[in-house]
Design a protein around this motif. Structure first.
Motif, mmCIF file in Angstrom:
data_model
loop_
_atom_site.group_PDB
_atom_site.id
_atom_site.type_symbol
_atom_site.label_atom_id
_atom_site.label_comp_id
_atom_site.label_asym_id
_atom_site.label_seq_id
_atom_site.Cartn_x
_atom_site.Cartn_y
_atom_site.Cartn_z
ATOM 1 N N MET A 107 0.939 -1.356 0.053
ATOM 2 C CA MET A 107 0.022 -0.064 0.092
ATOM 3 C C MET A 107 0.733 1.018 -0.017
ATOM 4 S SD MET A 107 -3.231 -1.176 2.184
ATOM 5 C CE MET A 107 -2.139 -1.306 3.940
ATOM 6 N N ARG A 108 2.100 1.098 0.592
ATOM 7 C CA ARG A 108 2.935 2.486 0.752
ATOM 8 C C ARG A 108 3.468 2.749 -0.625
ATOM 9 N NH1 ARG A 108 8.139 3.004 0.099
ATOM 10 N NH2 ARG A 108 8.450 0.804 0.165
ATOM 11 N N LYS A 109 3.806 1.550 -1.192
ATOM 12 C CA LYS A 109 4.332 1.710 -2.489
ATOM 13 C C LYS A 109 3.251 2.061 -3.711
ATOM 14 C CE LYS A 109 8.028 -2.031 -2.347
ATOM 15 N NZ LYS A 109 8.451 -3.067 -2.794
ATOM 16 N N GLU A 110 1.957 1.812 -3.722
ATOM 17 C CA GLU A 110 0.900 1.939 -4.409
ATOM 18 C C GLU A 110 0.644 3.608 -4.185
ATOM 19 O OE1 GLU A 110 -3.577 1.127 -4.546
ATOM 20 O OE2 GLU A 110 -2.637 -0.523 -4.552
ATOM 21 N N LYS A 111 0.944 4.258 -3.043
ATOM 22 C CA LYS A 111 0.396 5.412 -2.898
ATOM 23 C C LYS A 111 1.766 6.371 -2.875
ATOM 24 C CE LYS A 111 -3.483 4.941 0.116
ATOM 25 N NZ LYS A 111 -4.070 5.359 1.254
ATOM 26 N N ASP A 112 3.013 5.485 -3.333
ATOM 27 C CA ASP A 112 4.250 6.497 -3.433
ATOM 28 C C ASP A 112 4.681 7.308 -2.260
ATOM 29 O OD1 ASP A 112 6.265 6.798 -5.031
ATOM 30 O OD2 ASP A 112 5.555 8.742 -5.973
ATOM 31 N N ILE A 113 4.474 6.623 -1.232
ATOM 32 C CA ILE A 113 4.804 7.192 0.184
ATOM 33 C C ILE A 113 6.345 6.774 0.207
ATOM 34 C CG2 ILE A 113 4.668 7.027 2.673
ATOM 35 C CD1 ILE A 113 1.660 6.125 1.956
ATOM 36 N N PRO A 114 7.171 7.972 0.484
ATOM 37 C CA PRO A 114 8.707 7.934 0.873
ATOM 38 C C PRO A 114 8.998 7.186 2.171
ATOM 39 C CG PRO A 114 7.950 10.303 1.014
ATOM 40 C CD PRO A 114 6.713 9.207 0.416
ATOM 41 N N ILE A 115 9.954 6.368 2.079
ATOM 42 C CA ILE A 115 10.265 5.637 3.632
ATOM 43 C C ILE A 115 10.728 6.787 4.266
ATOM 44 C CG2 ILE A 115 12.006 4.508 4.512
ATOM 45 C CD1 ILE A 115 12.057 2.571 1.908
ATOM 46 N N LYS A 116 11.342 7.964 4.133
ATOM 47 C CA LYS A 116 11.637 8.889 5.107
ATOM 48 C C LYS A 116 10.839 9.878 5.464
ATOM 49 C CE LYS A 116 15.847 9.845 2.372
ATOM 50 N NZ LYS A 116 16.478 10.918 1.439
ATOM 51 N N GLY A 117 10.662 10.186 6.816
ATOM 52 C CA GLY A 117 9.650 11.059 7.319
ATOM 53 C C GLY A 117 9.225 10.861 8.732
ATOM 54 N N VAL A 118 8.150 11.154 9.388
ATOM 55 C CA VAL A 118 7.675 11.152 10.543
ATOM 56 C C VAL A 118 7.724 9.760 11.119
ATOM 57 C CG1 VAL A 118 5.950 11.841 12.371
ATOM 58 C CG2 VAL A 118 6.696 13.470 10.740
ATOM 59 N N GLY A 119 6.876 9.056 10.120
ATOM 60 C CA GLY A 119 6.540 7.634 10.417
ATOM 61 C C GLY A 119 7.939 6.734 10.759
ATOM 62 N N LEU A 120 8.792 7.080 9.959
ATOM 63 C CA LEU A 120 10.231 6.377 10.403
ATOM 64 C C LEU A 120 10.775 6.441 11.488
ATOM 65 C CD1 LEU A 120 12.459 4.489 8.997
ATOM 66 C CD2 LEU A 120 13.648 6.633 8.231
ATOM 67 N N VAL A 121 10.671 7.769 12.080
ATOM 68 C CA VAL A 121 11.262 8.231 13.194
ATOM 69 C C VAL A 121 10.110 7.454 14.355
ATOM 70 C CG1 VAL A 121 11.558 10.369 14.728
ATOM 71 C CG2 VAL A 121 12.038 10.405 12.520
ATOM 72 N N VAL A 122 9.060 7.665 14.318
ATOM 73 C CA VAL A 122 8.041 7.418 15.230
ATOM 74 C C VAL A 122 8.280 5.579 15.513
ATOM 75 C CG1 VAL A 122 5.706 6.776 15.588
ATOM 76 C CG2 VAL A 122 6.357 9.004 14.994
ATOM 77 N N GLY A 123 8.145 5.077 14.214
ATOM 78 C CA GLY A 123 8.557 3.485 14.416
ATOM 79 C C GLY A 123 9.842 3.164 14.844
ATOM 80 N N LEU A 124 10.973 3.792 14.433
ATOM 81 C CA LEU A 124 12.249 3.462 15.047
ATOM 82 C C LEU A 124 12.537 3.757 16.627
ATOM 83 C CD1 LEU A 124 14.887 4.640 12.184
ATOM 84 C CD2 LEU A 124 14.182 2.223 12.995
ATOM 85 N N VAL A 125 11.836 4.935 17.084
ATOM 86 C CA VAL A 125 11.816 5.255 18.400
ATOM 87 C C VAL A 125 10.961 4.229 19.106
ATOM 88 C CG1 VAL A 125 11.027 6.920 19.997
ATOM 89 C CG2 VAL A 125 12.062 7.857 18.069
ATOM 90 N N ALA A 126 9.841 3.882 18.736
ATOM 91 C CA ALA A 126 9.155 2.735 19.455
ATOM 92 C C ALA A 126 10.015 1.371 19.570
ATOM 93 C CB ALA A 126 7.837 2.487 18.730
ATOM 94 N N VAL A 127 10.481 1.105 18.477
ATOM 95 C CA VAL A 127 11.351 -0.325 18.513
ATOM 96 C C VAL A 127 12.530 -0.149 19.382
ATOM 97 C CG1 VAL A 127 12.497 -2.141 16.916
ATOM 98 C CG2 VAL A 127 10.209 -1.026 16.300
ATOM 99 N N ILE A 128 13.339 0.855 19.127
ATOM 100 C CA ILE A 128 14.608 1.015 19.835
ATOM 101 C C ILE A 128 14.298 1.212 21.119
ATOM 102 C CG2 ILE A 128 16.671 2.383 20.123
ATOM 103 C CD1 ILE A 128 16.507 2.683 16.865
ATOM 104 N N GLY A 129 13.373 2.126 21.590
ATOM 105 C CA GLY A 129 12.931 2.085 23.147
ATOM 106 C C GLY A 129 12.441 0.919 23.487
ATOM 107 N N THR A 130 11.904 0.053 22.954
ATOM 108 C CA THR A 130 11.406 -1.159 23.519
ATOM 109 C C THR A 130 12.686 -2.221 23.790
ATOM 110 O OG1 THR A 130 9.515 -1.269 22.475
ATOM 111 C CG2 THR A 130 10.050 -3.337 23.072
ATOM 112 N N TRP A 131 13.664 -2.247 22.704
ATOM 113 C CA TRP A 131 14.729 -2.838 22.986
ATOM 114 C C TRP A 131 15.695 -2.555 24.176
ATOM 115 C CZ3 TRP A 131 19.915 -2.932 23.168
ATOM 116 C CH2 TRP A 131 20.662 -4.348 23.036
ATOM 117 N N VAL A 132 15.885 -1.361 24.559
ATOM 118 C CA VAL A 132 16.495 -0.631 25.466
ATOM 119 C C VAL A 132 15.843 -0.892 26.737
ATOM 120 C CG1 VAL A 132 17.119 1.689 26.440
ATOM 121 C CG2 VAL A 132 17.458 1.191 24.223
ATOM 122 N N ALA A 133 14.507 -0.571 26.849
ATOM 123 C CA ALA A 133 13.601 -1.035 28.111
ATOM 124 C C ALA A 133 13.700 -2.621 28.448
ATOM 125 C CB ALA A 133 12.176 -0.711 27.945
ATOM 126 N N LEU A 134 14.055 -3.504 27.491
ATOM 127 C CA LEU A 134 14.118 -4.983 27.714
ATOM 128 C C LEU A 134 15.524 -5.017 28.133
ATOM 129 C CD1 LEU A 134 12.051 -6.382 24.720
ATOM 130 C CD2 LEU A 134 11.369 -6.260 27.290
#
Length: 184
Positions: A47-74
Motif C-alpha cells: 500500500m505504501r508503494k501504491e501511494k508512492d509514500i517515501p520511506i523517510k519522514g515522521v513515520g520512520l522516526v516514530v517507528g524507530l523510536v518505538a522499536v529501539i525504545g522497546t529494546w532498550v527497556a528490555l
C-alpha cells in the motif's frame, strides 16, 4: 489476525501447555507471529508503494523510536532483574527485529498517507505493548501475561479495521479481507 492470535495463545500459555514445554510453546507462538508479520509487512509495504509514500519522514522516526525504545527497556530489565533468563534475550531480540520491521513499516505508511491513518500506527504500537508484556514475563518472570488480553485485541483491531474499505479512512485493503496486493 488469526495467525497472531494463535501465536499469542501459545506465548501466553492460555491453552495450558506444561511448564517443561514452555520454551517450545514460545517458539511455536513466535513462528505463527513471524508468518503474520510477514503478511502485515507485505500488505502495508504494498500500500505504501501504491501511494508512492517515501520511506523517510515522521513515520520512520516514530517507528524507530518505538522499536529501539522497546529494546532498550528490555535491556534494562535484563541488567536489573535477578530473575533474568539469559537464554530468552537473543530469541526476544530476534523476534523484536521481525516486529520492528512491521512497526516501522506500518508507521511509515500511516504517517505518509494523504490522510494520516494514525489509528493504524496506534494499533501497531498497542500491539507492540502487548508483546512487551509477554517479553517481561518471559525475560524476568514479571507477572504481566494476564494483562496481554486487555491490550492485544485493541491493537489488532486498530491495525486492521482502520485501513479497510468499511472504515472509509484508507483506500487499501488489509489481510483481514485477503485482498492485499502483494506486488513486489
Amino acid at each position: 489476525m488469526l495467525l497472531s492470535t494463535i501465536g499469542d495463545l501459545f506465548m501466553t500459555n492460555i491453552i495450558g501447555i506444561p511448564k517443561d514445554l514452555e520454551l517450545m510453546s514460545t517458539v511455536i507462538g513466535a513462528a505463527f507471529f513471524g508468518v503474520a508479520h510477514i503478511l502485515y509487512t507485505t500488505c502495508f509495504d504494498s500500500m505504501r508503494k501504491e501511494k508512492d509514500i517515501p520511506i523517510k519522514g515522521v513515520g520512520l522516526v516514530v517507528g524507530l523510536v518505538a522499536v529501539i525504545g522497546t529494546w532498550v527497556a528490555l535491556l534494562v530489565v535484563m541488567l536489573t532483574k535477578s530473575s533474568f533468563k539469559p537464554v530468552m534475550f537473543p530469541l526476544i531480540s530476534l523476534y523484536l527485529v521481525a516486529i520492528g520491521v512491521n512497526v516501522v513499516n506500518v508507521c511509515i505508511y500511516s504517517f505518509g498517507a494523504k490522510r494520516w491513518n494514525l489509528l493504524n500506527a496506534f494499533g501497531v504500537i498497542v500491539f507492540l505493548v502487548s508483546d512487551i508484556l509477554i517479553f517481561l514475563e518471559m525475560l524476568a518472570e514479571i507477572p504481566t501475561r494476564e494483562y496481554v488480553w486487555y491490550v492485544y485485541p485493541f491493537g489488532q483491531l486498530f491495525l486492521l479495521l482502520f485501513n479497510t474499505p468499511l472504515s472509509k479512512r484508507g483506500e487499501g485493503y488489509t489481510a483481514v479481507y485477503g485482498k492485499c496486493d502483494m506486488k513486489p
